[in-house]
Design an enzyme around this catalytic site. Structure first.
Site, PDB file in Angstrom:
ATOM      1  N   LEU A 166      -1.574   6.890   2.787  1.00 59.11           N
ATOM      2  CA  LEU A 166      -2.408   6.492   1.636  1.00 59.11           C
ATOM      3  C   LEU A 166      -1.594   5.920   0.481  1.00 59.11           C
ATOM      4  CD1 LEU A 166      -4.724   9.640   1.507  1.00 59.11           C
ATOM      5  CD2 LEU A 166      -5.066   7.519   2.774  1.00 59.11           C
ATOM      6  N   TRP A 168      -1.238   4.990  -3.886  1.00 64.90           N
ATOM      7  CA  TRP A 168      -1.365   5.781  -5.115  1.00 64.90           C
ATOM      8  C   TRP A 168      -2.464   5.271  -6.034  1.00 64.90           C
ATOM      9  CZ3 TRP A 168      -0.630   1.777  -8.253  1.00 64.90           C
ATOM     10  CH2 TRP A 168       0.327   0.809  -7.924  1.00 64.90           C
ATOM     11  N   LYS A 192      -0.910  11.578   4.785  1.00 62.20           N
ATOM     12  CA  LYS A 192       0.309  11.449   3.991  1.00 62.20           C
ATOM     13  C   LYS A 192      -0.060  10.723   2.700  1.00 62.20           C
ATOM     14  CE  LYS A 192       4.116   8.861   2.859  1.00 62.20           C
ATOM     15  NZ  LYS A 192       3.897   9.326   1.537  1.00 62.20           N
ATOM     16  N   GLU A 268      -5.137  -1.805   5.827  1.00 59.28           N
ATOM     17  CA  GLU A 268      -5.827  -2.419   4.688  1.00 59.28           C
ATOM     18  C   GLU A 268      -4.741  -2.669   3.664  1.00 59.28           C
ATOM     19  OE1 GLU A 268      -6.955  -3.098   1.400  1.00 59.28           O
ATOM     20  OE2 GLU A 268      -7.915  -1.125   1.215  1.00 59.28           O
ATOM     21  N   CYS A 303      -6.373  -3.384  -4.790  1.00 62.30           N
ATOM     22  CA  CYS A 303      -6.168  -4.453  -3.818  1.00 62.30           C
ATOM     23  C   CYS A 303      -7.242  -5.529  -3.941  1.00 62.30           C
ATOM     24  CB  CYS A 303      -6.149  -3.875  -2.405  1.00 62.30           C
ATOM     25  SG  CYS A 303      -7.657  -3.018  -2.007  1.00 62.30           S
ATOM     26  N   GLU A 398       0.987 -10.777  -5.181  1.00 61.23           N
ATOM     27  CA  GLU A 398       0.129  -9.682  -5.651  1.00 61.23           C
ATOM     28  C   GLU A 398       0.811  -9.035  -6.863  1.00 61.23           C
ATOM     29  OE1 GLU A 398      -0.342  -6.076  -3.178  1.00 61.23           O
ATOM     30  OE2 GLU A 398      -2.490  -6.316  -3.514  1.00 61.23           O
TER      31      GLU A 398
HETATM   32  N1  LIG Z   1      -3.464  -2.589  -0.814  1.00 56.05           N
HETATM   33  C1  LIG Z   1      -3.332  -1.631  -1.665  1.00 56.05           C
HETATM   34  O1  LIG Z   1      -4.282  -1.023  -1.979  1.00 56.05           O
HETATM   35  C2  LIG Z   1      -2.013  -1.275  -2.249  1.00 56.05           C
HETATM   36  C3  LIG Z   1      -1.035  -2.221  -2.471  1.00 56.05           C
HETATM   37  N2  LIG Z   1       0.132  -1.858  -3.033  1.00 56.05           N
HETATM   38  C4  LIG Z   1       1.119  -2.918  -3.292  1.00 56.05           C
HETATM   39  O2  LIG Z   1       2.395  -2.475  -2.851  1.00 56.05           O
HETATM   40  C5  LIG Z   1       3.330  -2.531  -3.909  1.00 56.05           C
HETATM   41  C6  LIG Z   1       4.317  -1.405  -3.731  1.00 56.05           C
HETATM   42  O3  LIG Z   1       3.692  -0.130  -3.843  1.00 56.05           O
HETATM   43  P1  LIG Z   1       4.158   1.049  -2.904  1.00 56.05           P
HETATM   44  O4  LIG Z   1       3.699   2.342  -3.396  1.00 56.05           O
HETATM   45  O5  LIG Z   1       5.622   0.909  -2.683  1.00 56.05           O
HETATM   46  O6  LIG Z   1       3.314   0.729  -1.571  1.00 56.05           O
HETATM   47  P2  LIG Z   1       3.634   1.108  -0.080  1.00 56.05           P
HETATM   48  O7  LIG Z   1       2.883   0.224   0.798  1.00 56.05           O
HETATM   49  O8  LIG Z   1       5.097   1.161   0.113  1.00 56.05           O
HETATM   50  O9  LIG Z   1       3.075   2.619   0.035  1.00 56.05           O
HETATM   51  C7  LIG Z   1       1.872   2.965   0.672  1.00 56.05           C
HETATM   52  C8  LIG Z   1       2.098   4.209   1.528  1.00 56.05           C
HETATM   53  O10 LIG Z   1       3.041   3.912   2.552  1.00 56.05           O
HETATM   54  C9  LIG Z   1       4.103   4.863   2.522  1.00 56.05           C
HETATM   55  N3  LIG Z   1       5.347   4.225   2.920  1.00 56.05           N
HETATM   56  C10 LIG Z   1       6.218   3.565   2.129  1.00 56.05           C
HETATM   57  N4  LIG Z   1       7.275   3.138   2.837  1.00 56.05           N
HETATM   58  C11 LIG Z   1       7.069   3.527   4.115  1.00 56.05           C
HETATM   59  C12 LIG Z   1       7.816   3.386   5.319  1.00 56.05           C
HETATM   60  N5  LIG Z   1       8.991   2.774   5.356  1.00 56.05           N
HETATM   61  N6  LIG Z   1       7.292   3.899   6.455  1.00 56.05           N
HETATM   62  C13 LIG Z   1       6.111   4.542   6.429  1.00 56.05           C
HETATM   63  N7  LIG Z   1       5.388   4.733   5.326  1.00 56.05           N
HETATM   64  C14 LIG Z   1       5.845   4.220   4.172  1.00 56.05           C
HETATM   65  C15 LIG Z   1       4.141   5.307   1.073  1.00 56.05           C
HETATM   66  O11 LIG Z   1       4.826   6.552   0.934  1.00 56.05           O
HETATM   67  C16 LIG Z   1       2.659   5.393   0.752  1.00 56.05           C
HETATM   68  O12 LIG Z   1       2.111   6.586   1.231  1.00 56.05           O
HETATM   69  C17 LIG Z   1       2.476  -2.458  -5.169  1.00 56.05           C
HETATM   70  O13 LIG Z   1       3.128  -3.030  -6.233  1.00 56.05           O
HETATM   71  C18 LIG Z   1       1.264  -3.240  -4.756  1.00 56.05           C
HETATM   72  O14 LIG Z   1       1.493  -4.611  -4.910  1.00 56.05           O
HETATM   73  C19 LIG Z   1       0.394  -0.553  -3.348  1.00 56.05           C
HETATM   74  C20 LIG Z   1      -0.534   0.431  -3.141  1.00 56.05           C
HETATM   75  C21 LIG Z   1      -1.831   0.118  -2.616  1.00 56.05           C
HETATM   76  N1  BAL Z   2     -10.074  -0.943  -4.013  1.00 51.06           N
HETATM   77  C1  BAL Z   2      -9.985  -0.072  -2.918  1.00 51.06           C
HETATM   78  C2  BAL Z   2      -8.862  -0.352  -1.994  1.00 51.06           C
HETATM   79  C3  BAL Z   2      -7.517  -0.366  -2.639  1.00 51.06           C
HETATM   80  O1  BAL Z   2      -7.346  -0.803  -3.762  1.00 51.06           O
HETATM   81  O2  BAL Z   2      -6.587   0.081  -2.014  1.00 51.06           O
END
Ligand SMILES: NC(=O)C1=CN([C@@H]2O[C@H](COP(=O)(O)OP(=O)(O)OC[C@H]3O[C@@H](n4cnc5c(N)ncnc54)[C@H](O)[C@@H]3O)[C@@H](O)[C@H]2O)C=CC1
Ligand code: BAL
Length: 505
Positions: A166, A168, A192, A268, A303, A398
């Site tokens: 998930l 944050w 997680k 997603e 997102c 993004e």
């Molecule tokens: N689509 C969406 O809703 C989201 C997009 N983002 C984007 O990602 C950018 C970075 O944010 P982060 O928190 O670093 O996102 P992330 O994609 O790295 O984190 C999302 C999840 O993946 C886990 N994760 C991170 N690295 C991993 C790995 N090597 N293997 C397995 N799991 C892993 C994290 O602990 C967290 O639970 C943000 O600035 C934003 O642009 C961040 C959060 C949500």
């Molecule tokens: N807006 C719900 C999906 C996301 O931002 O991760």
């Protein structure tokens, strides 16, 4: 809608909270097997909230073992859909009972305005759990049209042990989007949460246990991406991963699956979502209000945030004037004060990333039409940047913060080309008074959700997910989300008098 409280009431709840800190595995809170912890802080104040269990692959192995045991012995999977429904509805009632606690916990952990947690995150979480619970005893399996010589049944079976990884930005709601259909379908889950925001997932797991979800079925393993996310992705006994987060991390899960047991992966990921405002938009006030909401809701840490305003040159100045007027309602400050609609970004490092786009705008000598202020290393005012061209980082990447870029067009074809000039394809919105233009643009823009004369993500009944680098493998929400968490099995029963030669195809 949950009744609003005052800032003083929210602060009093915050002062009295008992915050969970350990992982939740096999029906009990447990420290990390290594004994390690990491410090979780309130991003708005820097105040320490809790020392969270810093788990690793050993804890993942333990949790997956317990989840597998629970799945195999059928303590949840083999209950009738109606029985699982009743337990999940009990969970929804417990969430309702604890709504103020969850609202404040979510705000403290993430920096989100309490106002949004109370009006969106918590009620939508409860609604999502309830909706999937209510659905599960109304889904029928199928029989295939194979004629009179056989009965061919096509049945859904829960896929098994599911890793829910998930982000944050919506800790509670993304949890609900995954566990709602997964638990209703009969799967066991290893959640997680993001390292930054663990508290509400732990509390929901505890409440699920109280509601009667059996031990081992709903586990939460806290810790880092490399330490916990990767072992989940690489685990030979995890059948599926449902992920929301960045596109680069999403790609890693596809590699983990390829390098392990070919587990199913549903992603997603990011978005770079356009709002297209035509010169025939009937109500520019409505367009302005919706664009402001789309861009700045949840500090743009969303997102589906409206990130690119693509507006007809003829109406640009008038629209920007009205956008400025609506932005005055979006005050930035203490997330626990319900007067504020813009809280803190989730962390200093994320602030630095978002702020780099403001620096980029200055470097490119773009006009900051509204906002642009920052403070305390975690707050960024809603900001509108004009004259952004497709080659700019502001147009392509993004941002995940409260920055809206503005680009103009003069023909419909140009508007479509600009909207589709992205590797992403999550959401888009279109503002027009013409039915023909609304339909044409909705069909021609490549995105998983297109809204007309409003911003949104649909509701529990509609699928959510994206084209291109925004998603892979399935959709969240709606009846279609259940497909993510099920295998399809064909059961073919021959009832003919035919010989083997006649029946083999
Ligand atoms: N689509 C969406 O809703 C989201 C997009 N983002 C984007 O990602 C950018 C970075 O944010 P982060 O928190 O670093 O996102 P992330 O994609 O790295 O984190 C999302 C999840 O993946 C886990 N994760 C991170 N690295 C991993 C790995 N090597 N293997 C397995 N799991 C892993 C994290 O602990 C967290 O639970 C943000 O600035 C934003 O642009 C961040 C959060 C949500
Ligand atoms: N807006 C719900 C999906 C996301 O931002 O991760």
């Amino acid at each position: 809608m949950h009744e609003p409280l005052t800032a003083a009431e929210y602060r009093a709840i915050a002062a009295g909270l008992q915050l969970p800190a350990n992982a939740f595995i096999d029906g009990a809170f447990r420290p990390a097997s290594s004994g390690k912890t990491y410090t979780s802080t309130n991003p708005a104040t820097g105040e320490v909230l809790a020392e969270i269990a810093d788990c690793d692959g050993t804890d993942v192995d333990f949790a997956v073992g317990k989840a597998r045991e629970a799945f195999d012995d059928g303590r949840w999977r083999l209950r009738s859909p109606g029985e699982r429904k009743e337990v999940l509805l009990r969970l929804a009632r417990l969430l309702e009972r604890n709504r103020h606690e969850l609202t404040v916990m979510e705000s403290l952990d993430s920096g989100k305005p309490v106002r949004e947690c109370q009006t969106v995150d918590v009620p939508d979480t409860i609604h999502t759990i309830r909706w999937h619970a209510e659905l599960i005893d109304k889904l029928y399996d199928n029989t295939a049209p194979v004629g009179a010589n056989a009965l061919a049944m096509v049945v859904r079976e829960p896929i098994g042990v599911v890793g829910c990884v998930l982000p944050w930005n919506f800790p509670l709601l993304m949890l609900a989007w995954k566990i709602g259909p997964a638990l209703a379908s009969g799967c066991s889950v290893i959640v997680k949460p993001a390292q930054e925001t663990t508290l509400t997932a732990l509390r929901v797991a505890e409440l699920a246990h109280e509601a009667g979800v059996p031990a081992g079925v709903f586990n939460v393993v806290t810790g880092g991406g490399k330490e916990v996310g990767e072992p989940i992705g690489m685990h030979m006994d995890v059948d599926m991963v449902a992920f929301t987060g960045s596109t680069p991390t999403g790609r890693r899960f596809l590699r983990y699956a390829a390098d392990s047991n070919l587990k199913k992966i549903v992603l997603e990921c990011g978005g770079k979502n356009p709002a297209v405002v035509l010169d025939d938009a009937e109500d520019l006030d409505l367009a302005a209000e919706q664009v402001v909401n789309g861009a700045f809701w949840n500090m743009g840490e969303n997102c589906s945030a409206t990130s690119r305003l693509i507006v007809h040159a003829k109406v640009k100045d008038e629209l920007l004037k009205r956008i400025g007027a609506y932005m005055r309602e979006w005050k930035t400050g203490d997330p626990l004060d319900p007067e504020n609609r813009v809280g803190a970004l989730v962390s200093k490092s994320h602030f630095d990333k978002v702020n780099s786009f403001l620096e980029e705008a200055k470097k490119e000598k773009l006009n900051v039409a509204h906002g642009g202020g920052t403070r305390d290393g975690v707050f960024i005012e809603p900001t509108v940047v004009e004259g952004v061209t497709p080659s700019s980082r502001l147009f392509q990447e993004e941002i995940f913060g409260p920055i809206l870029s503005v680009t103009t067009f003069s023909t419909l074809a140009e508007a479509v080309a600009l909207a589709n000039d992205t590797n992403y394809g999550l959401t888009a919105s279109v503002y027009t008074g013409s039915l023909r233009n609304a339909i044409r643009l909705s069909r021609e823009i490549r995105a998983g959700v297109v809204t007309v004369n409003c911003f949104g993500e649909g509701d529990a009944t509609t699928p959510f997910g994206g084209y291109g680098e925004s998603g892979f493998g399935g959709r969240d929400k709606s009846v279609f989300a259940h497909d993510n968490y099920c295998e399809l099995k064909t059961i073919w029963i021959d009832i003919s008098d035919r010989s083997v030669d006649e029946t083999i195809r």
